[in-house]
Design a protein around this motif. Structure first.
Motif, PDB file in Angstrom:
ATOM      1  N   ALA A   6       0.826  -1.209   0.000  1.00 52.49           N
ATOM      2  CA  ALA A   6       0.000   0.000   0.000  1.00 52.49           C
ATOM      3  C   ALA A   6       0.862   1.262   0.000  1.00 52.49           C
ATOM      4  O   ALA A   6       0.584   2.222  -0.734  1.00 52.49           O
ATOM      5  CB  ALA A   6      -0.930  -0.005   1.215  1.00 52.49           C
ATOM      6  N   ALA A   7       1.921   1.264   0.797  1.00 56.40           N
ATOM      7  CA  ALA A   7       2.814   2.427   0.846  1.00 56.40           C
ATOM      8  C   ALA A   7       3.549   2.604  -0.476  1.00 56.40           C
ATOM      9  O   ALA A   7       3.757   3.736  -0.940  1.00 56.40           O
ATOM     10  CB  ALA A   7       3.812   2.275   1.996  1.00 56.40           C
ATOM     11  N   SER A   8       3.927   1.501  -1.118  1.00 55.19           N
ATOM     12  CA  SER A   8       4.592   1.593  -2.417  1.00 55.19           C
ATOM     13  C   SER A   8       3.637   2.099  -3.495  1.00 55.19           C
ATOM     14  O   SER A   8       4.040   2.860  -4.380  1.00 55.19           O
ATOM     15  CB  SER A   8       5.159   0.229  -2.824  1.00 55.19           C
ATOM     16  OG  SER A   8       6.108  -0.195  -1.887  1.00 55.19           O
ATOM     17  N   ALA A   9       2.385   1.656  -3.447  1.00 56.55           N
ATOM     18  CA  ALA A   9       1.393   2.162  -4.401  1.00 56.55           C
ATOM     19  C   ALA A   9       1.178   3.659  -4.195  1.00 56.55           C
ATOM     20  O   ALA A   9       1.054   4.425  -5.163  1.00 56.55           O
ATOM     21  CB  ALA A   9       0.082   1.402  -4.237  1.00 56.55           C
ATOM     22  N   PHE A  10       1.147   4.079  -2.941  1.00 55.00           N
ATOM     23  CA  PHE A  10       1.005   5.502  -2.641  1.00 55.00           C
ATOM     24  C   PHE A  10       2.217   6.279  -3.151  1.00 55.00           C
ATOM     25  O   PHE A  10       2.076   7.380  -3.695  1.00 55.00           O
ATOM     26  CB  PHE A  10       0.825   5.678  -1.131  1.00 55.00           C
ATOM     27  CG  PHE A  10       0.568   7.087  -0.689  1.00 55.00           C
ATOM     28  CD1 PHE A  10      -0.373   7.879  -1.313  1.00 55.00           C
ATOM     29  CD2 PHE A  10       1.274   7.621   0.372  1.00 55.00           C
ATOM     30  CE1 PHE A  10      -0.608   9.176  -0.907  1.00 55.00           C
ATOM     31  CE2 PHE A  10       1.055   8.914   0.789  1.00 55.00           C
ATOM     32  CZ  PHE A  10       0.105   9.691   0.153  1.00 55.00           C
ATOM     33  N   ALA A  43       2.328   9.206  -5.885  1.00 57.44           N
ATOM     34  CA  ALA A  43       2.987  10.473  -5.553  1.00 57.44           C
ATOM     35  C   ALA A  43       3.978  10.869  -6.638  1.00 57.44           C
ATOM     36  O   ALA A  43       4.050  12.039  -7.036  1.00 57.44           O
ATOM     37  CB  ALA A  43       3.695  10.357  -4.199  1.00 57.44           C
ATOM     38  N   LEU A  44       4.737   9.901  -7.124  1.00 57.71           N
ATOM     39  CA  LEU A  44       5.680  10.202  -8.195  1.00 57.71           C
ATOM     40  C   LEU A  44       4.965  10.519  -9.504  1.00 57.71           C
ATOM     41  O   LEU A  44       5.411  11.378 -10.273  1.00 57.71           O
ATOM     42  CB  LEU A  44       6.644   9.029  -8.387  1.00 57.71           C
ATOM     43  CG  LEU A  44       7.647   8.811  -7.264  1.00 57.71           C
ATOM     44  CD1 LEU A  44       8.387   7.495  -7.460  1.00 57.71           C
ATOM     45  CD2 LEU A  44       8.623   9.974  -7.197  1.00 57.71           C
ATOM     46  N   ALA A  45       3.855   9.824  -9.768  1.00 59.69           N
ATOM     47  CA  ALA A  45       3.118  10.071 -11.006  1.00 59.69           C
ATOM     48  C   ALA A  45       2.511  11.467 -11.033  1.00 59.69           C
ATOM     49  O   ALA A  45       2.519  12.137 -12.069  1.00 59.69           O
ATOM     50  CB  ALA A  45       2.018   9.021 -11.176  1.00 59.69           C
ATOM     51  N   VAL A  90       5.164  17.019  -4.060  1.00 60.57           N
ATOM     52  CA  VAL A  90       6.298  16.821  -3.157  1.00 60.57           C
ATOM     53  C   VAL A  90       5.827  16.344  -1.792  1.00 60.57           C
ATOM     54  O   VAL A  90       6.442  15.463  -1.190  1.00 60.57           O
ATOM     55  CB  VAL A  90       7.129  18.123  -3.038  1.00 60.57           C
ATOM     56  CG1 VAL A  90       8.246  17.961  -2.033  1.00 60.57           C
ATOM     57  CG2 VAL A  90       7.675  18.519  -4.387  1.00 60.57           C
ATOM     58  N   TRP A  91       4.738  16.884  -1.293  1.00 63.57           N
ATOM     59  CA  TRP A  91       4.265  16.482   0.030  1.00 63.57           C
ATOM     60  C   TRP A  91       3.861  15.007   0.043  1.00 63.57           C
ATOM     61  O   TRP A  91       4.056  14.315   1.039  1.00 63.57           O
ATOM     62  CB  TRP A  91       3.113  17.368   0.497  1.00 63.57           C
ATOM     63  CG  TRP A  91       1.858  17.235  -0.320  1.00 63.57           C
ATOM     64  CD1 TRP A  91       1.523  17.907  -1.454  1.00 63.57           C
ATOM     65  CD2 TRP A  91       0.782  16.327  -0.063  1.00 63.57           C
ATOM     66  NE1 TRP A  91       0.316  17.500  -1.929  1.00 63.57           N
ATOM     67  CE2 TRP A  91      -0.177  16.522  -1.087  1.00 63.57           C
ATOM     68  CE3 TRP A  91       0.522  15.391   0.922  1.00 63.57           C
ATOM     69  CZ2 TRP A  91      -1.355  15.800  -1.148  1.00 63.57           C
ATOM     70  CZ3 TRP A  91      -0.674  14.676   0.859  1.00 63.57           C
ATOM     71  CH2 TRP A  91      -1.594  14.889  -0.162  1.00 63.57           C
ATOM     72  N   MET A  92       3.303  14.520  -1.070  1.00 63.41           N
ATOM     73  CA  MET A  92       2.941  13.105  -1.152  1.00 63.41           C
ATOM     74  C   MET A  92       4.178  12.225  -1.240  1.00 63.41           C
ATOM     75  O   MET A  92       4.209  11.122  -0.681  1.00 63.41           O
ATOM     76  CB  MET A  92       2.051  12.846  -2.374  1.00 63.41           C
ATOM     77  CG  MET A  92       0.615  13.274  -2.198  1.00 63.41           C
ATOM     78  SD  MET A  92      -0.370  13.051  -3.697  1.00 63.41           S
ATOM     79  CE  MET A  92      -0.412  11.289  -3.857  1.00 63.41           C
ATOM     80  N   ILE A  93       5.194  12.711  -1.943  1.00 65.20           N
ATOM     81  CA  ILE A  93       6.437  11.942  -2.065  1.00 65.20           C
ATOM     82  C   ILE A  93       7.095  11.793  -0.700  1.00 65.20           C
ATOM     83  O   ILE A  93       7.552  10.703  -0.331  1.00 65.20           O
ATOM     84  CB  ILE A  93       7.389  12.604  -3.088  1.00 65.20           C
ATOM     85  CG1 ILE A  93       6.795  12.539  -4.488  1.00 65.20           C
ATOM     86  CG2 ILE A  93       8.762  11.957  -3.057  1.00 65.20           C
ATOM     87  CD1 ILE A  93       7.554  13.337  -5.534  1.00 65.20           C
ATOM     88  N   VAL A  94       7.147  12.866   0.057  1.00 68.92           N
ATOM     89  CA  VAL A  94       7.744  12.823   1.392  1.00 68.92           C
ATOM     90  C   VAL A  94       6.951  11.893   2.304  1.00 68.92           C
ATOM     91  O   VAL A  94       7.511  11.044   3.012  1.00 68.92           O
ATOM     92  CB  VAL A  94       7.840  14.243   1.992  1.00 68.92           C
ATOM     93  CG1 VAL A  94       8.234  14.203   3.444  1.00 68.92           C
ATOM     94  CG2 VAL A  94       8.804  15.088   1.190  1.00 68.92           C
ATOM     95  N   LEU A  95       5.626  12.033   2.282  1.00 65.83           N
ATOM     96  CA  LEU A  95       4.764  11.221   3.132  1.00 65.83           C
ATOM     97  C   LEU A  95       4.855   9.733   2.762  1.00 65.83           C
ATOM     98  O   LEU A  95       4.983   8.865   3.633  1.00 65.83           O
ATOM     99  CB  LEU A  95       3.317  11.703   3.017  1.00 65.83           C
ATOM    100  CG  LEU A  95       2.327  11.207   4.041  1.00 65.83           C
ATOM    101  CD1 LEU A  95       2.724  11.704   5.426  1.00 65.83           C
ATOM    102  CD2 LEU A  95       0.939  11.700   3.691  1.00 65.83           C
ATOM    103  N   SER A  96       4.830   9.448   1.473  1.00 64.78           N
ATOM    104  CA  SER A  96       4.876   8.045   1.047  1.00 64.78           C
ATOM    105  C   SER A  96       6.257   7.430   1.281  1.00 64.78           C
ATOM    106  O   SER A  96       6.358   6.244   1.589  1.00 64.78           O
ATOM    107  CB  SER A  96       4.477   7.923  -0.421  1.00 64.78           C
ATOM    108  OG  SER A  96       5.401   8.607  -1.245  1.00 64.78           O
TER     109      SER A  96
END
Length: 132
Positions: free
Chosen positions: A90-94, A98-100, A104-110
């Motif tokens: 789940a974290a990898s999918a997130f 985030a990368l797609a 930036v905030w999603m990349i940091v969180l994930s």
């Protein structure tokens, strides 16, 4: 490890040969460089397997006279009821989302979620140092 080394050496030869043929035929430098780099990475892995194969005893996979029963036995401990692999997925999918989307905030969180879930899996059965 000798079998794996042979496989990667064959792959290395294929990619270097493909790079030469592609370079002369297509005359496009980016694809040629990509094929050379893939061949170099394959050479790196094959060299590592050859390096390790010289330092360990022969495995059943490396012997031509081996029986199937020679490879029997316990391969390791795998937790049957762990939820950490689901959390890692789940974290990898997130992280992929985030990368797609490039937030930036999603990349940091994930990234933090991936690190936490991987650490949870690695240390799931850790009980601390044995003080006797």
């Amino acid at each position: 490890m000798k079998v794996e080394a042979k496989i990667f050496n064959i792959i290395t030869f294929f990619f270097f040969l493909s790079a030469v043929v592609y370079g002369f035929w297509a005359k496009e430098p980016v694809g040629t460089v990509a094929l050379i780099l893939v061949g170099a990475l394959s050479l790196l892995i094959g060299s590592y397997f050859q390096f390790v194969a010289r330092r360990i005893d022969l495995r059943p996979e490396d012997r031509s006279d081996a029986e199937i029963s020679d490879g029997a036995g316990e391969l390791g401990f795998f937790s049957p009821g762990s939820y950490w692999p689901f959390g890692i997925a789940a974290a990898s999918a997130f992280a992929g989302l985030a990368l797609a989307f490039g937030h930036v905030w999603m990349i940091v969180l994930s990234s933090g979620a991936v690190l936490i879930t991987v650490a949870g899996l690695v240390f799931e059965y850790h009980t601390g140092p044995n003080h006797e």
